[in-house]
Design an enzyme around this catalytic site. Structure first.
Site, short mmCIF file in Angstrom:
data_model
loop_
_atom_site.label_atom_id
_atom_site.label_comp_id
_atom_site.label_asym_id
_atom_site.label_seq_id
_atom_site.Cartn_x
_atom_site.Cartn_y
_atom_site.Cartn_z
N ASN A 152 -72.32 -31.41 -30.84
CA ASN A 152 -72.46 -30.23 -30.20
C ASN A 152 -71.93 -28.56 -30.98
O ASN A 152 -72.68 -27.62 -31.39
CB ASN A 152 -71.01 -29.90 -29.51
N LYS B 246 -82.49 -24.84 -35.93
CA LYS B 246 -82.83 -25.29 -34.67
C LYS B 246 -84.42 -26.63 -34.35
O LYS B 246 -83.85 -27.72 -34.24
CB LYS B 246 -82.60 -24.89 -33.33
N THR C 276 -71.55 -17.99 -24.01
CA THR C 276 -70.35 -18.40 -25.02
C THR C 276 -69.98 -17.42 -25.93
O THR C 276 -70.83 -16.19 -26.16
CB THR C 276 -71.82 -19.61 -26.21
N TYR D 135 -80.78 -18.96 -37.44
CA TYR D 135 -80.41 -19.56 -36.30
C TYR D 135 -81.72 -20.87 -35.74
O TYR D 135 -82.14 -22.27 -35.94
CB TYR D 135 -79.76 -19.18 -35.24
N ASP E 184 -64.27 -31.50 -39.17
CA ASP E 184 -64.55 -30.03 -40.10
C ASP E 184 -66.11 -30.80 -40.19
O ASP E 184 -66.19 -31.05 -41.51
CB ASP E 184 -64.43 -29.47 -41.16
#
Length: 254
Positions: A93, A174, A205, A170, A66
């Site tokens: 990832n 990044k 995904t 998000y 985790d």
């Protein structure tokens, strides 16, 4: 030991699973990092038997991990050290996307949750694994990022990304990950270790409700390319597909 050892976080599904599959098909020993034990074991079995059909044998092992839990990360690093003594490839990832809406309506708890995995988790895992990566002849670190984290692309009126809704959590996670990649590459530039960020493009995904126009196999190919760079390959880059189904495949602007 001649075998290449790779750890892929969040590898029980999606791009992570496909990254593990493609590395395994190259003969790499793949460690599947996943926080859900049942899903991790299921992924190990699926990859092991699927790759056996391709190669006749496959070395794939589930590692409980985790990325948001310090003890879990330490235990994973300790297990890898005991079993293999080093790590050749780290693919960060694991990532999540929650929350939405304009920046002025940002839910701070959702923001913290995203950064906990996408930013702090990457730092924690990388720092825990770095002593093992330093023991490899020429280790590779791949951080799975996104073009939505590119400030240049998001602010270019001619870019399709500039037309995206201005969600905050998000994309900004990044952007932070891109800088993290650049600074690790800077710290390690006098070593054989290469550190790059992968942009898989808009890939179908669970993260986007499987709405992407690229397959997980296509998205994973970017990570695999960066994970297997030779000595002449780049470090400190954001590499992958530009936006659109026919997007170019190249270094992208930060």
């Amino acid at each position: 030991m001649d075998t290449t050892i790779a750890l892929v976080t969040g590898a029980n599904k999606g791009i992570g699973f496909e990254t593990a599959r493609q590395l395994g098909a190259r003969g790499v020993t793949v460690l599947i990092g996943a926080r859900d034990e049942a899903r991790g074991i299921a992924a190990e079995r699926a990859l092991r038997y699927g790759l056996r059909d391709l190669r006749g044998s496959a070395d794939v092992r589930f590692v409980p991990l985790d990325v948001t839990d310090a003890s879990s990360v330490r235990e994973a690093a300790g297990w890898i050290e005991k079993e293999y003594g080093r790590l050749d490839i780290l693919v960060n990832n694991a990532g999540i996307a929650v929350g939405g809406g304009p920046p002025s309506e940002t839910d701070l708890e959702a923001m913290r949750e995203v950064f906990q995995t996408n930013v702090f988790g990457v730092i924690m895992v990388t720092n825990a694994m770095l002593p093992l990566l330093r023991r490899a002849a020429a280790a590779r670190i791949v951080n799975v990022s996104s073009e939505v984290g590119s400030i240049a692309a998001m602010t270019d009126p001619g870019s399709p990304l500039a037309q995206m809704p201005a969600g905050l959590a998000y994309p900004s996670s990044k952007t932070a990950l891109n800088m993290i990649t650049a600074l690790y590459a800077k710290e390690l530039r006098d070593t054989p270790i290469k550190v790059n960020a992968a942009n898989p493009g808009y890939t179908a995904t669970d993260l986007n409700g499987n709405s992407g126009f690229r397959s997980a196999a296509e998205g994973a190919e970017v990570s695999v390319r960066l994970a297997t760079l030779d000595a002449s390959g780049p470090t400190g880059t954001l590499w992958g597909y530009t936006w659109s189904p026919q997007g170019a495949y190249r270094a992208l602007p930060w």
